[in-house]
Design a protein around this motif. Structure first.
Motif, PDB file in Angstrom:
ATOM      1  N   CYS A   1       0.853  -1.189   0.000  1.00 19.97           N
ATOM      2  CA  CYS A   1       0.000   0.000   0.000  1.00 19.97           C
ATOM      3  C   CYS A   1       0.893   1.245   0.000  1.00 19.97           C
ATOM      4  O   CYS A   1       1.076   1.889   1.030  1.00 19.97           O
ATOM      5  N   ASP A   2       1.431   1.558  -1.178  1.00 19.08           N
ATOM      6  CA  ASP A   2       2.352   2.693  -1.262  1.00 19.08           C
ATOM      7  C   ASP A   2       1.639   4.038  -1.172  1.00 19.08           C
ATOM      8  O   ASP A   2       2.263   5.052  -0.862  1.00 19.08           O
ATOM      9  N   LYS A   3       0.317   4.073  -1.394  1.00 22.45           N
ATOM     10  CA  LYS A   3      -0.434   5.337  -1.288  1.00 22.45           C
ATOM     11  C   LYS A   3      -1.019   5.539   0.106  1.00 22.45           C
ATOM     12  O   LYS A   3      -1.591   6.580   0.389  1.00 22.45           O
ATOM     13  N   CYS A   4      -0.902   4.517   0.963  1.00 20.66           N
ATOM     14  CA  CYS A   4      -1.432   4.627   2.327  1.00 20.66           C
ATOM     15  C   CYS A   4      -0.564   5.572   3.152  1.00 20.66           C
ATOM     16  O   CYS A   4       0.580   5.849   2.802  1.00 20.66           O
ATOM     17  N   SER A   5      -1.130   6.022   4.274  1.00 19.27           N
ATOM     18  CA  SER A   5      -0.374   6.877   5.184  1.00 19.27           C
ATOM     19  C   SER A   5      -0.342   6.219   6.565  1.00 19.27           C
ATOM     20  O   SER A   5      -0.974   5.198   6.796  1.00 19.27           O
ATOM     21  N   GLY A   6       0.389   6.810   7.473  1.00 21.49           N
ATOM     22  CA  GLY A   6       0.436   6.333   8.850  1.00 21.49           C
ATOM     23  C   GLY A   6       1.026   4.942   8.964  1.00 21.49           C
ATOM     24  O   GLY A   6       1.936   4.568   8.227  1.00 21.49           O
ATOM     25  N   ASP A   7       0.454   4.157   9.875  1.00 21.80           N
ATOM     26  CA  ASP A   7       1.009   2.829  10.164  1.00 21.80           C
ATOM     27  C   ASP A   7       0.777   1.827   9.044  1.00 21.80           C
ATOM     28  O   ASP A   7       1.331   0.736   9.071  1.00 21.80           O
ATOM     29  N   ARG A   8      -0.028   2.176   8.038  1.00 25.16           N
ATOM     30  CA  ARG A   8      -0.286   1.241   6.935  1.00 25.16           C
ATOM     31  C   ARG A   8       0.552   1.541   5.702  1.00 25.16           C
ATOM     32  O   ARG A   8       0.512   0.788   4.733  1.00 25.16           O
ATOM     33  N   LYS A   9       1.328   2.621   5.727  1.00 23.70           N
ATOM     34  CA  LYS A   9       2.166   2.996   4.582  1.00 23.70           C
ATOM     35  C   LYS A   9       3.157   1.875   4.286  1.00 23.70           C
ATOM     36  O   LYS A   9       3.838   1.371   5.170  1.00 23.70           O
ATOM     37  N   ASP A  10       3.223   1.494   3.000  1.00 25.25           N
ATOM     38  CA  ASP A  10       4.166   0.489   2.492  1.00 25.25           C
ATOM     39  C   ASP A  10       4.012  -0.892   3.119  1.00 25.25           C
ATOM     40  O   ASP A  10       4.927  -1.708   3.068  1.00 25.25           O
ATOM     41  N   LYS A  11       2.834  -1.175   3.678  1.00 30.55           N
ATOM     42  CA  LYS A  11       2.558  -2.504   4.226  1.00 30.55           C
ATOM     43  C   LYS A  11       1.953  -3.369   3.107  1.00 30.55           C
ATOM     44  O   LYS A  11       1.311  -2.849   2.193  1.00 30.55           O
ATOM     45  N   PRO A  12       2.124  -4.703   3.196  1.00 35.90           N
ATOM     46  CA  PRO A  12       1.490  -5.569   2.190  1.00 35.90           C
ATOM     47  C   PRO A  12      -0.029  -5.400   2.206  1.00 35.90           C
ATOM     48  O   PRO A  12      -0.635  -5.287   3.272  1.00 35.90           O
ATOM     49  N   VAL A  13      -0.639  -5.379   1.005  1.00 39.30           N
ATOM     50  CA  VAL A  13      -2.090  -5.239   0.906  1.00 39.30           C
ATOM     51  C   VAL A  13      -2.772  -6.479   1.497  1.00 39.30           C
ATOM     52  O   VAL A  13      -3.765  -6.359   2.211  1.00 39.30           O
ATOM     53  N   VAL A  14      -2.225  -7.674   1.215  1.00 31.47           N
ATOM     54  CA  VAL A  14      -2.781  -8.882   1.819  1.00 31.47           C
ATOM     55  C   VAL A  14      -2.427  -8.847   3.309  1.00 31.47           C
ATOM     56  O   VAL A  14      -1.268  -8.712   3.681  1.00 31.47           O
ATOM     57  N   GLY A  15      -3.448  -8.908   4.148  1.00 27.47           N
ATOM     58  CA  GLY A  15      -3.255  -8.796   5.595  1.00 27.47           C
ATOM     59  C   GLY A  15      -3.495  -7.394   6.121  1.00 27.47           C
ATOM     60  O   GLY A  15      -3.546  -7.174   7.333  1.00 27.47           O
TER      61      GLY A  15
END
Length: 124
Positions: free
Chosen positions: A48-62
């Motif tokens: 999730c490269d467009k996410c912000s905060g703690d979800r930025k650059d986290k895998p979309v699955v999960g």
């Protein structure tokens, strides 16, 4: 009827199954995670490269895309939470309404007066 369970989200533009989401409850608060991506062209290793905060650059699955929804008093509606669109990185106000005896779930994401409703289908 409760939103707790496993659901398939449907792509607004193609009508095809998009992702499988598992909604769980802890202390009366709902969370939902993407369990798997269902589109043929989807990259199971995408982040999730467009996410912000703690979800930025986290895998979309999960990825936790639903946070903080609680049951409205006296209604079969869960609201007050947020839902994330990992493709856009956008975060919306959330309302979840089980319909058709719990076989489907109306998922409404909104910013102010603007929003859209998707209908997810129960897998289990």
């Amino acid at each position: 009827m409760t939103p707790v369970g496993t659901w398939q989200s449907i792509d607004d533009s193609t009508g095809q199954a998009k992702a499988q989401i598992v909604i769980s409850e802890s202390a009366g608060v709902l969370t939902g995670r993407i369990e798997k991506l269902l589109r043929k062209e989807a990259d199971p290793n995408s982040i999730c490269d467009k996410c912000s905060g703690d979800r930025k650059d986290k895998p979309v699955v999960g990825l936790e895309i639903i946070r903080g929804a609680k049951k409205a008093e006296g209604k079969e509606v869960w609201e007050g939470g947020r839902i994330l669109d990992p493709e856009k990185g956008s975060d919306y106000g959330l309302r979840l309404t089980p319909i058709e005896a719990g076989k489907k779930l109306e998922v409404r994401g909104s910013i102010g007066p603007f929003g859209r409703t998707q209908t997810w289908t129960r897998v289990q």
